[in-house]
Design a protein around this motif. Structure first.
Motif, PDB file in Angstrom:
ATOM      1  N   MET A 135      51.397 -95.687  56.453  1.00 52.45           N
ATOM      2  CA  MET A 135      51.182 -94.541  55.568  1.00 52.45           C
ATOM      3  C   MET A 135      52.465 -93.776  55.285  1.00 52.45           C
ATOM      4  SD  MET A 135      47.653 -92.937  57.111  1.00 52.45           S
ATOM      5  CE  MET A 135      47.908 -91.390  56.279  1.00 52.45           C
ATOM      6  N   LEU A 136      53.396 -93.773  56.232  1.00 45.03           N
ATOM      7  CA  LEU A 136      54.595 -92.931  56.133  1.00 45.03           C
ATOM      8  C   LEU A 136      55.415 -93.157  54.862  1.00 45.03           C
ATOM      9  CD1 LEU A 136      56.340 -90.767  57.491  1.00 45.03           C
ATOM     10  CD2 LEU A 136      57.578 -92.608  58.628  1.00 45.03           C
ATOM     11  N   PRO A 137      55.737 -94.403  54.465  1.00 41.44           N
ATOM     12  CA  PRO A 137      56.564 -94.571  53.253  1.00 41.44           C
ATOM     13  C   PRO A 137      55.916 -94.008  51.990  1.00 41.44           C
ATOM     14  CG  PRO A 137      56.521 -96.602  54.510  1.00 41.44           C
ATOM     15  CD  PRO A 137      55.525 -95.680  55.140  1.00 41.44           C
ATOM     16  N   SER A 138      54.601 -94.146  51.863  1.00 35.31           N
ATOM     17  CA  SER A 138      53.947 -93.619  50.667  1.00 35.31           C
ATOM     18  C   SER A 138      53.939 -92.093  50.667  1.00 35.31           C
ATOM     19  CB  SER A 138      52.531 -94.162  50.538  1.00 35.31           C
ATOM     20  OG  SER A 138      51.745 -93.739  51.627  1.00 35.31           O
ATOM     21  N   VAL A 139      53.747 -91.489  51.833  1.00 35.36           N
ATOM     22  CA  VAL A 139      53.756 -90.026  51.916  1.00 35.36           C
ATOM     23  C   VAL A 139      55.159 -89.492  51.649  1.00 35.36           C
ATOM     24  CG1 VAL A 139      53.379 -88.053  53.446  1.00 35.36           C
ATOM     25  CG2 VAL A 139      51.773 -89.951  53.461  1.00 35.36           C
ATOM     26  N   VAL A 140      56.171 -90.167  52.184  1.00 33.80           N
ATOM     27  CA  VAL A 140      57.558 -89.752  51.946  1.00 33.80           C
ATOM     28  C   VAL A 140      57.887 -89.851  50.452  1.00 33.80           C
ATOM     29  CG1 VAL A 140      59.965 -90.440  52.330  1.00 33.80           C
ATOM     30  CG2 VAL A 140      58.410 -90.223  54.253  1.00 33.80           C
ATOM     31  N   ALA A 141      57.411 -90.893  49.807  1.00 34.99           N
ATOM     32  CA  ALA A 141      57.651 -91.044  48.365  1.00 34.99           C
ATOM     33  C   ALA A 141      56.985 -89.914  47.586  1.00 34.99           C
ATOM     34  CB  ALA A 141      57.136 -92.394  47.889  1.00 34.99           C
ATOM     35  N   MET A 142      55.783 -89.538  47.997  1.00 35.22           N
ATOM     36  CA  MET A 142      55.089 -88.431  47.325  1.00 35.22           C
ATOM     37  C   MET A 142      55.857 -87.127  47.513  1.00 35.22           C
ATOM     38  SD  MET A 142      51.260 -89.454  48.555  1.00 35.22           S
ATOM     39  CE  MET A 142      50.282 -88.240  47.720  1.00 35.22           C
ATOM     40  N   ILE A 143      56.363 -86.895  48.716  1.00 33.85           N
ATOM     41  CA  ILE A 143      57.136 -85.677  48.981  1.00 33.85           C
ATOM     42  C   ILE A 143      58.410 -85.665  48.141  1.00 33.85           C
ATOM     43  CG2 ILE A 143      58.470 -84.464  50.756  1.00 33.85           C
ATOM     44  CD1 ILE A 143      56.337 -85.404  52.778  1.00 33.85           C
ATOM     45  N   ASP A 144      59.087 -86.815  48.059  1.00 35.51           N
ATOM     46  CA  ASP A 144      60.306 -86.905  47.246  1.00 35.51           C
ATOM     47  C   ASP A 144      60.023 -86.604  45.785  1.00 35.51           C
ATOM     48  OD1 ASP A 144      62.076 -87.477  49.283  1.00 35.51           O
ATOM     49  OD2 ASP A 144      61.800 -89.641  49.111  1.00 35.51           O
ATOM     50  N   LYS A 145      58.885 -87.071  45.310  1.00 36.56           N
ATOM     51  CA  LYS A 145      58.530 -86.843  43.912  1.00 36.56           C
ATOM     52  C   LYS A 145      58.309 -85.352  43.644  1.00 36.56           C
ATOM     53  CE  LYS A 145      56.171 -90.100  41.984  1.00 36.56           C
ATOM     54  NZ  LYS A 145      55.096 -90.984  41.498  1.00 36.56           N
ATOM     55  N   LEU A 146      57.671 -84.659  44.594  1.00 30.83           N
ATOM     56  CA  LEU A 146      57.471 -83.215  44.443  1.00 30.83           C
ATOM     57  C   LEU A 146      58.811 -82.487  44.421  1.00 30.83           C
ATOM     58  CD1 LEU A 146      54.462 -82.262  46.764  1.00 30.83           C
ATOM     59  CD2 LEU A 146      54.457 -82.632  44.314  1.00 30.83           C
ATOM     60  N   ALA A 147      59.717 -82.904  45.298  1.00 28.19           N
ATOM     61  CA  ALA A 147      61.021 -82.244  45.355  1.00 28.19           C
ATOM     62  C   ALA A 147      61.820 -82.510  44.082  1.00 28.19           C
ATOM     63  CB  ALA A 147      61.792 -82.725  46.571  1.00 28.19           C
ATOM     64  N   LYS A 148      61.720 -83.724  43.564  1.00 32.91           N
ATOM     65  CA  LYS A 148      62.456 -84.067  42.349  1.00 32.91           C
ATOM     66  C   LYS A 148      61.985 -83.232  41.160  1.00 32.91           C
ATOM     67  CE  LYS A 148      61.615 -87.753  39.832  1.00 32.91           C
ATOM     68  NZ  LYS A 148      61.435 -89.163  39.423  1.00 32.91           N
ATOM     69  N   SER A 207      63.906 -78.786  47.928  1.00 35.95           N
ATOM     70  CA  SER A 207      64.415 -80.020  48.519  1.00 35.95           C
ATOM     71  C   SER A 207      64.582 -79.898  50.032  1.00 35.95           C
ATOM     72  CB  SER A 207      65.742 -80.410  47.870  1.00 35.95           C
ATOM     73  OG  SER A 207      66.684 -79.373  48.023  1.00 35.95           O
ATOM     74  N   ASN A 208      64.931 -78.703  50.528  1.00 34.67           N
ATOM     75  CA  ASN A 208      65.055 -78.518  51.977  1.00 34.67           C
ATOM     76  C   ASN A 208      63.693 -78.619  52.653  1.00 34.67           C
ATOM     77  OD1 ASN A 208      67.719 -78.112  51.557  1.00 34.67           O
ATOM     78  ND2 ASN A 208      67.741 -75.941  52.104  1.00 34.67           N
ATOM     79  N   LYS A 209      62.665 -78.093  52.016  1.00 35.89           N
ATOM     80  CA  LYS A 209      61.316 -78.208  52.569  1.00 35.89           C
ATOM     81  C   LYS A 209      60.895 -79.670  52.621  1.00 35.89           C
ATOM     82  CE  LYS A 209      56.503 -76.940  51.835  1.00 35.89           C
ATOM     83  NZ  LYS A 209      56.121 -76.058  52.927  1.00 35.89           N
ATOM     84  N   ALA A 210      61.234 -80.413  51.579  1.00 36.63           N
ATOM     85  CA  ALA A 210      60.913 -81.844  51.565  1.00 36.63           C
ATOM     86  C   ALA A 210      61.614 -82.558  52.713  1.00 36.63           C
ATOM     87  CB  ALA A 210      61.321 -82.450  50.228  1.00 36.63           C
ATOM     88  N   ALA A 211      62.876 -82.234  52.937  1.00 36.73           N
ATOM     89  CA  ALA A 211      63.625 -82.862  54.018  1.00 36.73           C
ATOM     90  C   ALA A 211      63.011 -82.526  55.372  1.00 36.73           C
ATOM     91  CB  ALA A 211      65.081 -82.421  53.970  1.00 36.73           C
ATOM     92  N   ASN A 212      62.622 -81.262  55.556  1.00 37.31           N
ATOM     93  CA  ASN A 212      62.010 -80.853  56.816  1.00 37.31           C
ATOM     94  C   ASN A 212      60.675 -81.556  57.040  1.00 37.31           C
ATOM     95  OD1 ASN A 212      64.082 -79.126  57.512  1.00 37.31           O
ATOM     96  ND2 ASN A 212      63.126 -77.348  56.527  1.00 37.31           N
ATOM     97  N   LEU A 213      59.874 -81.680  55.990  1.00 34.85           N
ATOM     98  CA  LEU A 213      58.584 -82.368  56.108  1.00 34.85           C
ATOM     99  C   LEU A 213      58.789 -83.832  56.480  1.00 34.85           C
ATOM    100  CD1 LEU A 213      56.585 -80.974  53.052  1.00 34.85           C
ATOM    101  CD2 LEU A 213      56.031 -80.651  55.461  1.00 34.85           C
TER     102      LEU A 213
END
Length: 84
Positions: A47-60, A66-72
């Motif tokens: 599950m982790l890679p898909s969730v990380v991709a979703m977080i990156d998309k929100l930050a983009k 972007s710092n919140k995305a990195a912390n998450l």
């Protein structure tokens, strides 16, 4: 209230974008919650890679900082790695 056609269109557009951002943000929060509650390491690791991709998309798209995305991402990765 706005008098120009362009201002009226911008109001409509802002509402549509706001609702889309709200939907995407809520979807990611639910995915994060599901990942955090997972006790199986294999399931969490898949599950982790898909969730990380979703977080990156929100930050983009500036829905989250972007710092919140990195912390998450960091916290989720630590949690998945700590599972036995």
């Amino acid at each position: 209230m706005a008098n120009h056609k362009s201002a009226l269109k911008r109001i409509r557009r802002n509402e549509a974008v706001r609702l889309r951002n709200k939907y995407q943000h809520k979807t990611v929060r639910n995915a994060i919650k599901k990942l955090r509650n997972t006790e199986d390491k294999n399931e969490a690791a898949t599950m982790l890679p898909s969730v990380v991709a979703m977080i990156d998309k929100l930050a983009k798209r500036n829905i989250i900082h972007s710092n919140k995305a990195a912390n998450l991402k960091s916290g989720l990765t630590k949690r998945v790695n700590a599972l036995a």
